[in-house]
Design an enzyme around this catalytic site. Structure first.
Site, mmCIF file in Angstrom:
data_model
loop_
_atom_site.group_PDB
_atom_site.id
_atom_site.type_symbol
_atom_site.label_atom_id
_atom_site.label_comp_id
_atom_site.label_asym_id
_atom_site.label_seq_id
_atom_site.Cartn_x
_atom_site.Cartn_y
_atom_site.Cartn_z
ATOM 1 C CB SER A 131 79.029 42.024 24.712
ATOM 2 O OG SER A 131 79.911 41.019 25.161
ATOM 3 C CE1 TYR A 144 83.272 45.488 22.983
ATOM 4 C CE2 TYR A 144 83.362 43.669 24.550
ATOM 5 C CZ TYR A 144 82.837 44.240 23.407
ATOM 6 O OH TYR A 144 81.874 43.570 22.688
#
Length: 291
Positions: A131, A144
């Site tokens: 990501s 995260y």
């Protein structure tokens, strides 16, 4: 020539499902890791080239069973399965943190290690779905972010360690993708705030209010999962994999900001984005001293 084979984890929904369907349409024989019978049936109905396999990357027994479920030759592994633990870092439990790393890092690494004999034999490829959060850290997604930063570090290491065996390793780094979690993000924010104790709820109320406003703006520019699927296929078919493949103009813009702005400047951008200000009281360390 027989069809190329690939295992895609987290193929039951969202990005993983899009990757599995796209590769099957391109002629790959896809083994799709799923956690429910419903997801397995839906994938089977979509294509004869997709074989669902029960797979939760955090369950050791599922990894053992893969030895019988997969063919002897495996050309590629797409580590897509993941989860996102959100909320102010101060409020996260140890269980939250362990779960985040188990799903996003420890599990995928255990799977990769288990399949390396097959991948070495095929001189295959490994793709990690990371990501932009693996390159730039955002408020409210700190753990995260950390799991994706770690994924990037491991991929960089594996890329060199596996080079002598002809196994190529690369990352795909999406920005905001239009998947189910983004559709229920407002509800998730409400639940996170409601679960906080009273003092923390009061402290972080401005952050939550800012997050709600920001999410509404970000969601408008979300890209379809198919964009990630196309990037994965390119990584699997180009002569030499790219170490990193960004997906989305938002990801490229954010990475550009990180390159141009000093850390404090980037901090100010995120603070402005969620509408919070720095405290005005002078540090107890005194002027001119470093912590």
């Amino acid at each position: 020539m027989s069809a190329r084979t690939v295992l895609v984890t987290g193929a039951g929904r969202g990005i993983g499902r899009a990757i599995a369907l796209h590769l099957a349409r391109s002629g790959w024989r896809v083994f799709g890791g799923v956690r429910t019978d419903v997801a397995a049936e839906e994938l089977t109905a979509e294509s004869d080239l997709i074989t669902p396999v029960e797979l939760d990357v955090t369950v050791p027994g599922h990894l053992v069973a893969l030895d019988r479920a997969l063919p002897e030759r495996l050309d590629a592994l797409v580590n897509n399965a993941g989860a996102a633990v959100a909320g102010p870092i101060e409020t996260l439990s140890s269980a939250d943190m362990h779960r985040q790393f188990d799903v996003n890092l420890i599990g995928p690494l255990a799977l990769t290690r288990a399949l390396l004999p097959r991948l070495r034999e095929a001189r295959g490829r490994v793709v990690f779905i990371s990501s932009i959060n693996g390159r730039v850290s955002f408020p409210f997604t700190g753990i995260y972010n950390a799991s994706k930063y770690a994924t990037e570090a491991v991929a960089d290491c594996l890329r060199v360690e596996l080079r002598p065996f002809g196994v190529q390793v690369g990352l795909v780094e999406p920005g905001v993708i239009d998947t189910e979690p983004w559709h229920r993000m407002d509800q998730l924010i409400d639940e996170l705030e409601a679960d906080l104790d009273g003092p923390h709820r009061a402290l972080y109320a401005p952050h939550f209010a800012g997050e709600r406003r920001l999410i509404g703006k970000i969601r408008k520019n979300a890209k379809p999962p198919q964009r990630v699927a196309v990037a994965v296929e390119r990584q699997l078919t180009r002569r030499r994999m790219r170490p990193r493949a960004l997906v989305g103009a938002d990801a490229r813009f954010i990475l550009g900001m990180k390159a141009l702005l000093p850390s404090r400047g980037l901090d100010a951008v995120w603070a402005q984005g969620i509408g919070v200000r720095a405290g005005t009281e002078e540090s107890t360390l005194g002027p001119g001293r470093d912590a």
